[in-house]
Design a protein around this motif. Structure first.
Motif, PDB file in Angstrom:
ATOM      1  N   PRO A   3       0.839  -1.207   0.000  1.00 43.48           N
ATOM      2  CA  PRO A   3       0.000   0.000   0.000  1.00 43.48           C
ATOM      3  C   PRO A   3       0.867   1.247   0.000  1.00 43.48           C
ATOM      4  O   PRO A   3       1.966   1.259   0.561  1.00 43.48           O
ATOM      5  CB  PRO A   3      -0.803  -0.139   1.294  1.00 43.48           C
ATOM      6  N   ARG A   4       0.376   2.327  -0.588  1.00 42.25           N
ATOM      7  CA  ARG A   4       1.211   3.484  -0.880  1.00 42.25           C
ATOM      8  C   ARG A   4       1.850   4.096   0.358  1.00 42.25           C
ATOM      9  O   ARG A   4       2.977   4.590   0.308  1.00 42.25           O
ATOM     10  CB  ARG A   4       0.404   4.545  -1.633  1.00 42.25           C
ATOM     11  N   ASN A   5       1.187   4.088   1.478  1.00 38.84           N
ATOM     12  CA  ASN A   5       1.795   4.504   2.737  1.00 38.84           C
ATOM     13  C   ASN A   5       1.632   3.359   3.723  1.00 38.84           C
ATOM     14  O   ASN A   5       0.533   3.145   4.249  1.00 38.84           O
ATOM     15  CB  ASN A   5       1.142   5.792   3.263  1.00 38.84           C
ATOM     16  N   SER A   6       2.693   2.633   3.946  1.00 43.52           N
ATOM     17  CA  SER A   6       2.574   1.421   4.759  1.00 43.52           C
ATOM     18  C   SER A   6       3.894   1.067   5.415  1.00 43.52           C
ATOM     19  O   SER A   6       4.965   1.564   5.056  1.00 43.52           O
ATOM     20  CB  SER A   6       2.080   0.249   3.907  1.00 43.52           C
ATOM     21  N   LEU A   7       3.781   0.180   6.378  1.00 40.76           N
ATOM     22  CA  LEU A   7       4.901  -0.307   7.180  1.00 40.76           C
ATOM     23  C   LEU A   7       4.873  -1.833   7.145  1.00 40.76           C
ATOM     24  O   LEU A   7       3.847  -2.448   7.435  1.00 40.76           O
ATOM     25  CB  LEU A   7       4.745   0.196   8.615  1.00 40.76           C
ATOM     26  N   TYR A   8       6.003  -2.430   6.804  1.00 41.82           N
ATOM     27  CA  TYR A   8       6.103  -3.873   6.641  1.00 41.82           C
ATOM     28  C   TYR A   8       7.199  -4.381   7.577  1.00 41.82           C
ATOM     29  O   TYR A   8       8.366  -4.002   7.454  1.00 41.82           O
ATOM     30  CB  TYR A   8       6.461  -4.182   5.193  1.00 41.82           C
ATOM     31  N   PHE A   9       6.821  -5.228   8.539  1.00 40.52           N
ATOM     32  CA  PHE A   9       7.785  -5.783   9.480  1.00 40.52           C
ATOM     33  C   PHE A   9       8.396  -7.052   8.870  1.00 40.52           C
ATOM     34  O   PHE A   9       7.800  -8.123   8.914  1.00 40.52           O
ATOM     35  CB  PHE A   9       7.110  -6.113  10.812  1.00 40.52           C
ATOM     36  N   LEU A  10       9.575  -6.915   8.293  1.00 40.11           N
ATOM     37  CA  LEU A  10      10.255  -8.072   7.714  1.00 40.11           C
ATOM     38  C   LEU A  10      10.862  -8.966   8.793  1.00 40.11           C
ATOM     39  O   LEU A  10      11.181 -10.120   8.533  1.00 40.11           O
ATOM     40  CB  LEU A  10      11.345  -7.604   6.753  1.00 40.11           C
ATOM     41  N   GLY A  11      11.024  -8.413   9.983  1.00 36.52           N
ATOM     42  CA  GLY A  11      11.524  -9.199  11.101  1.00 36.52           C
ATOM     43  C   GLY A  11      11.349  -8.438  12.395  1.00 36.52           C
ATOM     44  O   GLY A  11      11.380  -7.209  12.416  1.00 36.52           O
ATOM     45  N   THR A  12      11.173  -9.169  13.483  1.00 34.23           N
ATOM     46  CA  THR A  12      10.917  -8.547  14.791  1.00 34.23           C
ATOM     47  C   THR A  12      11.849  -9.076  15.879  1.00 34.23           C
ATOM     48  O   THR A  12      11.580  -8.928  17.061  1.00 34.23           O
ATOM     49  CB  THR A  12       9.452  -8.791  15.212  1.00 34.23           C
ATOM     50  N   ALA A  13      12.964  -9.675  15.479  1.00 36.20           N
ATOM     51  CA  ALA A  13      13.892 -10.259  16.447  1.00 36.20           C
ATOM     52  C   ALA A  13      14.703  -9.186  17.149  1.00 36.20           C
ATOM     53  O   ALA A  13      15.170  -8.232  16.535  1.00 36.20           O
ATOM     54  CB  ALA A  13      14.841 -11.225  15.747  1.00 36.20           C
ATOM     55  N   GLY A  14      14.887  -9.368  18.459  1.00 31.82           N
ATOM     56  CA  GLY A  14      15.744  -8.492  19.236  1.00 31.82           C
ATOM     57  C   GLY A  14      16.635  -9.311  20.149  1.00 31.82           C
ATOM     58  O   GLY A  14      16.223 -10.368  20.645  1.00 31.82           O
ATOM     59  N   ALA A  15      17.848  -8.868  20.359  1.00 24.38           N
ATOM     60  CA  ALA A  15      18.842  -9.511  21.211  1.00 24.38           C
ATOM     61  C   ALA A  15      19.427 -10.741  20.522  1.00 24.38           C
ATOM     62  O   ALA A  15      18.815 -11.361  19.652  1.00 24.38           O
ATOM     63  CB  ALA A  15      18.284  -9.870  22.581  1.00 24.38           C
ATOM     64  N   TRP A  31       9.488   0.542   4.708  1.00 19.12           N
ATOM     65  CA  TRP A  31       8.465   1.577   4.590  1.00 19.12           C
ATOM     66  C   TRP A  31       8.158   1.838   3.121  1.00 19.12           C
ATOM     67  O   TRP A  31       9.081   1.926   2.299  1.00 19.12           O
ATOM     68  CB  TRP A  31       8.947   2.893   5.187  1.00 19.12           C
ATOM     69  N   ASN A  32       6.877   1.993   2.808  1.00 23.55           N
ATOM     70  CA  ASN A  32       6.478   2.615   1.542  1.00 23.55           C
ATOM     71  C   ASN A  32       5.926   3.989   1.908  1.00 23.55           C
ATOM     72  O   ASN A  32       4.902   4.104   2.575  1.00 23.55           O
ATOM     73  CB  ASN A  32       5.423   1.783   0.820  1.00 23.55           C
ATOM     74  N   LEU A  33       6.613   5.018   1.472  1.00 26.68           N
ATOM     75  CA  LEU A  33       6.299   6.397   1.844  1.00 26.68           C
ATOM     76  C   LEU A  33       5.941   7.164   0.574  1.00 26.68           C
ATOM     77  O   LEU A  33       6.820   7.668  -0.132  1.00 26.68           O
ATOM     78  CB  LEU A  33       7.499   7.038   2.540  1.00 26.68           C
ATOM     79  N   ASN A  34       4.673   7.177   0.248  1.00 24.87           N
ATOM     80  CA  ASN A  34       4.222   7.826  -0.990  1.00 24.87           C
ATOM     81  C   ASN A  34       4.954   7.274  -2.205  1.00 24.87           C
ATOM     82  O   ASN A  34       5.312   8.009  -3.135  1.00 24.87           O
ATOM     83  CB  ASN A  34       4.409   9.338  -0.921  1.00 24.87           C
ATOM     84  N   PHE A 254       1.169  -3.077   7.791  1.00 21.25           N
ATOM     85  CA  PHE A 254       0.230  -2.118   8.340  1.00 21.25           C
ATOM     86  C   PHE A 254       0.065  -0.945   7.378  1.00 21.25           C
ATOM     87  O   PHE A 254       1.049  -0.293   7.009  1.00 21.25           O
ATOM     88  CB  PHE A 254       0.691  -1.607   9.699  1.00 21.25           C
ATOM     89  N   ASP A 255      -1.178  -0.702   6.974  1.00 21.21           N
ATOM     90  CA  ASP A 255      -1.506   0.403   6.090  1.00 21.21           C
ATOM     91  C   ASP A 255      -1.708   1.647   6.944  1.00 21.21           C
ATOM     92  O   ASP A 255      -2.599   1.696   7.789  1.00 21.21           O
ATOM     93  CB  ASP A 255      -2.772   0.061   5.298  1.00 21.21           C
ATOM     94  N   LEU A 256      -0.872   2.666   6.741  1.00 25.50           N
ATOM     95  CA  LEU A 256      -0.942   3.868   7.571  1.00 25.50           C
ATOM     96  C   LEU A 256      -2.242   4.620   7.402  1.00 25.50           C
ATOM     97  O   LEU A 256      -2.617   5.441   8.270  1.00 25.50           O
ATOM     98  CB  LEU A 256       0.236   4.797   7.241  1.00 25.50           C
ATOM     99  N   SER A 257      -2.973   4.370   6.326  1.00 25.53           N
ATOM    100  CA  SER A 257      -4.263   5.039   6.137  1.00 25.53           C
ATOM    101  C   SER A 257      -5.317   4.533   7.113  1.00 25.53           C
ATOM    102  O   SER A 257      -6.392   5.114   7.237  1.00 25.53           O
ATOM    103  CB  SER A 257      -4.752   4.853   4.703  1.00 25.53           C
ATOM    104  N   GLN A 258      -5.012   3.441   7.847  1.00 23.02           N
ATOM    105  CA  GLN A 258      -5.964   2.881   8.799  1.00 23.02           C
ATOM    106  C   GLN A 258      -6.075   3.706  10.071  1.00 23.02           C
ATOM    107  O   GLN A 258      -7.041   3.551  10.831  1.00 23.02           O
ATOM    108  CB  GLN A 258      -5.546   1.455   9.179  1.00 23.02           C
ATOM    109  N   ILE A 259      -5.111   4.569  10.347  1.00 15.84           N
ATOM    110  CA  ILE A 259      -5.145   5.285  11.633  1.00 15.84           C
ATOM    111  C   ILE A 259      -5.947   6.583  11.506  1.00 15.84           C
ATOM    112  O   ILE A 259      -6.159   7.088  10.423  1.00 15.84           O
ATOM    113  CB  ILE A 259      -3.732   5.567  12.175  1.00 15.84           C
TER     114      ILE A 259
END
Length: 259
Positions: A3-15, A31-34, A254-259
């Protein structure tokens, strides 16, 4: 395509343990930012995960690579991502944004690979970068993480987002990332530990209560966080703070237009 403005978590590992055991993937964020694609902190296996995920990511369409600091779980696949972005250097394009000490004596990105991108930008306190028309990135302060480390804010015409990357708690974090609509917090620890330079779930709560974004995400999760059920912890934070808080999962879009 995302989606044109969106956030994609390719990984969530920490430590370290979560990364080297791959209890969670370590691909970073995209990120897809416009229409401008920004890849943040590609750790071990990032390129493979991006190609395997649904939707899959065509690295040749990525416009910039952001490295928050020079630790392997954030930079391991940086060279191969740039190779993929540029067709092995045959199509010189894109940008690399990184701290000076990720480009110095022990560089995260080799001088050979750096030659494949159009520009190499050095991060610093209070710096701003124009990514595309009406899209800017800002590094408000240095984090406390043992090496030169920068979180970032991204400003678009109708939304502001921030990613608080690895750091020990600092009161200045609240002011630096104030006023954003979306807040991503690298929440590695279940409980704060002396001399461990990461944020805990209590630190995340303090940030959310003070900054009060419209939505918050917990990512870069450590072993104890995973054992405690991050979705349950996020639900508890939502109830305590009144701010919708989500524990990111590998492959979450996550589509940023949802907020």
């Amino acid at each position: 395509m995302l989606p044109r403005n969106s956030l994609y978590f390719l990984g969530t590992a920490g430590a370290r343990h979560v990364v080297y055991s791959q209890l969670r993937r370590s691909g970073g964020l995209l990120w897809n930012l416009n229409g401008f694609y920004l890849w943040v902190d590609p750790g071990p296996g990032a390129l493979v995960r991006a190609l395997e995920n649904t939707p899959s990511i065509a690295p040749a369409g990525v416009d910039a690579l952001y490295l928050s600091h020079n630790h392997l779980d954030h930079t391991c696949d940086a060279n191969v991502v740039i190779e993929a972005m540029t067709n092995g250097g045959d199509n010189k394009r894109g940008s690399l944004l990184a701290p000076a000490d990720a480009l110095g004596n022990e560089p995260a990105v080799s001088s050979y690979t750096r030659a494949f991108v159009n520009s190499v930008e050095t991060l610093g306190v209070g710096k701003s970068f124009s990514l595309a028309s009406n899209v800017s990135l800002h590094t408000p302060l240095a984090h406390h993480h043992g090496v030169e480390t920068y979180g970032y804010r991204i400003h678009l015409p109708n939304i502001k987002v921030a990613h608080i990357v690895d750091t020990l708690w600092m009161d200045s974090l609240c002011d630096a990332y104030a006023g954003v609509d979306v807040l991503i917090i690298n929440t590695t620890l279940l409980d704060a530990r002396l001399n461990v330079l990461h944020l805990s779930i209590k630190d995340a709560e303090r940030l959310i209560v003070t900054i009060r974004p419209r939505i918050a995400f917990l990512t870069h999760l450590g072993k104890k966080m995973l054992e405690a059920d991050p979705m349950k912890l996020a639900k508890q934070l939502t109830e305590k703070t009144g701010v919708t808080t989500i524990a990111a999962q590998d492959g979450m879009l996550f589509d940023l237009s949802q907020i």
